[in-house]
Enzyme design. Structure first.
Site, short mmCIF file in Angstrom:
data_model
loop_
_atom_site.label_atom_id
_atom_site.label_comp_id
_atom_site.label_asym_id
_atom_site.label_seq_id
_atom_site.Cartn_x
_atom_site.Cartn_y
_atom_site.Cartn_z
N PRO A 9 22.65 52.69 66.11
CA PRO A 9 23.63 52.34 65.10
C PRO A 9 24.18 50.93 65.21
CG PRO A 9 24.55 53.93 66.66
CD PRO A 9 23.10 53.81 66.95
N ASN A 10 24.34 50.35 64.03
CA ASN A 10 24.95 49.04 63.81
C ASN A 10 24.10 47.86 64.26
OD1 ASN A 10 27.38 50.16 62.69
ND2 ASN A 10 27.88 50.80 64.77
N ARG A 17 27.77 40.60 62.86
CA ARG A 17 28.94 41.27 63.45
C ARG A 17 29.20 40.79 64.87
NH1 ARG A 17 26.87 46.37 66.71
NH2 ARG A 17 29.03 46.74 67.19
N TYR A 22 27.30 39.66 70.31
CA TYR A 22 25.90 39.94 69.99
C TYR A 22 25.09 38.73 69.53
CZ TYR A 22 27.64 44.69 70.25
OH TYR A 22 28.21 45.87 70.68
N ASN A 71 17.36 50.81 72.47
CA ASN A 71 18.76 50.42 72.46
C ASN A 71 19.46 51.45 71.58
OD1 ASN A 71 21.31 49.37 72.20
ND2 ASN A 71 20.63 47.26 71.94
N ALA A 74 25.79 52.72 70.65
CA ALA A 74 26.91 53.60 71.03
C ALA A 74 26.45 55.01 71.40
CB ALA A 74 27.93 53.67 69.90
N HIS A 77 26.18 56.32 75.08
CA HIS A 77 27.34 56.81 75.81
C HIS A 77 27.85 58.15 75.31
CE1 HIS A 77 27.06 52.58 76.79
NE2 HIS A 77 27.30 52.29 75.53
N ASP A 84 18.17 63.99 75.97
CA ASP A 84 17.19 65.07 76.08
C ASP A 84 15.84 64.67 75.48
OD1 ASP A 84 18.96 66.72 77.40
OD2 ASP A 84 19.41 67.98 75.65
N GLU A 95 15.67 51.29 78.72
CA GLU A 95 16.92 51.19 77.99
C GLU A 95 17.40 49.75 78.02
OE1 GLU A 95 21.48 52.42 78.92
OE2 GLU A 95 19.99 54.00 79.23
N HIS A 97 20.45 46.83 76.47
CA HIS A 97 21.70 46.53 75.79
C HIS A 97 21.86 45.03 75.73
CE1 HIS A 97 22.90 50.69 75.70
NE2 HIS A 97 22.47 50.77 76.95
N ILE A 98 22.28 44.55 74.60
CA ILE A 98 22.46 43.12 74.40
C ILE A 98 23.62 42.60 75.24
CG2 ILE A 98 23.02 41.37 72.65
CD1 ILE A 98 21.57 43.30 70.63
N SER A 99 24.72 43.33 75.21
CA SER A 99 25.90 42.92 75.98
C SER A 99 25.87 43.57 77.36
CB SER A 99 27.19 43.34 75.24
OG SER A 99 27.31 44.75 75.23
N ARG A 104 32.63 45.81 79.52
CA ARG A 104 33.33 46.22 78.29
C ARG A 104 34.17 47.47 78.56
NH1 ARG A 104 29.35 46.03 73.43
NH2 ARG A 104 31.35 46.04 72.33
N ARG A 108 31.80 52.72 77.89
CA ARG A 108 30.46 52.12 77.82
C ARG A 108 29.78 52.04 79.20
NH1 ARG A 108 29.91 50.10 72.58
NH2 ARG A 108 31.88 49.49 71.63
#
Length: 137
Positions: A9-10, A17, A22, A71, A74, A77, A84, A95, A97-99, A104, A108
């Site tokens: 998402p996002n 954003r 990001y 990725n 959200a 978490h 699963d 896995e 993550h950009i940040s 954070r 997270r």
């Protein structure tokens, strides 16, 4: 080698954003550069804001790809379902993550998918995806 990037998402809003977190590059532009840098890799990309669609794509990718760069954003978490799905497939998942999720909010800091992933890469901006791709080569 066939690799798929699955974004949650996002992440369709990259470049628009929270640029301080990001960056200002769109994922489409970044993906084009990544494909040019690794022309021998058959690289696909999928993005959805819907948890069930991400689970379906993981199931499908588990049959047809040599590696998955995930990725889950959200959902990393919050989603036992996505965890699963990663656990259920044989295809290795990295896995990303950009940040730096550990710098954070506290929520997270927990990843439901990390225990079932080949590895995790966090905090290197969009470069995290390239590092994940290199791990499969």
């Amino acid at each position: 080698m066939k690799i798929i990037i699955i974004n949650g998402p996002n992440l369709n809003l990259l470049g628009m954003r929270e640029n301080d977190i990001y960056g200002d590059e769109t994922f489409t532009d970044f993906l084009e550069k990544l494909q040019q840098k690794f022309p021998k890799v058959n690289l696909s990309c999928y993005q959805s804001n819907i948890e069930g669609e991400l689970i379906d794509k993981l199931h499908e990718a588990g049959k047809y790809f040599d590696g998955i760069i995930l990725n889950a954003a959200a959902y990393t978490h919050t989603s036992v379902g996505i965890a699963d799905a990663v656990r259920a497939i044989k295809t290795p998942v990295v896995e990303v993550h950009i940040s730096n999720t550990f710098s954070r909010e506290d929520f997270r800091h927990k990843s439901f998918t990390a225990p079932y992933s080949k590895g995790i890469i966090v905090g290197f901006g969009l470069q995290s995806y390239e590092l994940a791709l290199q791990s499969f080569l």
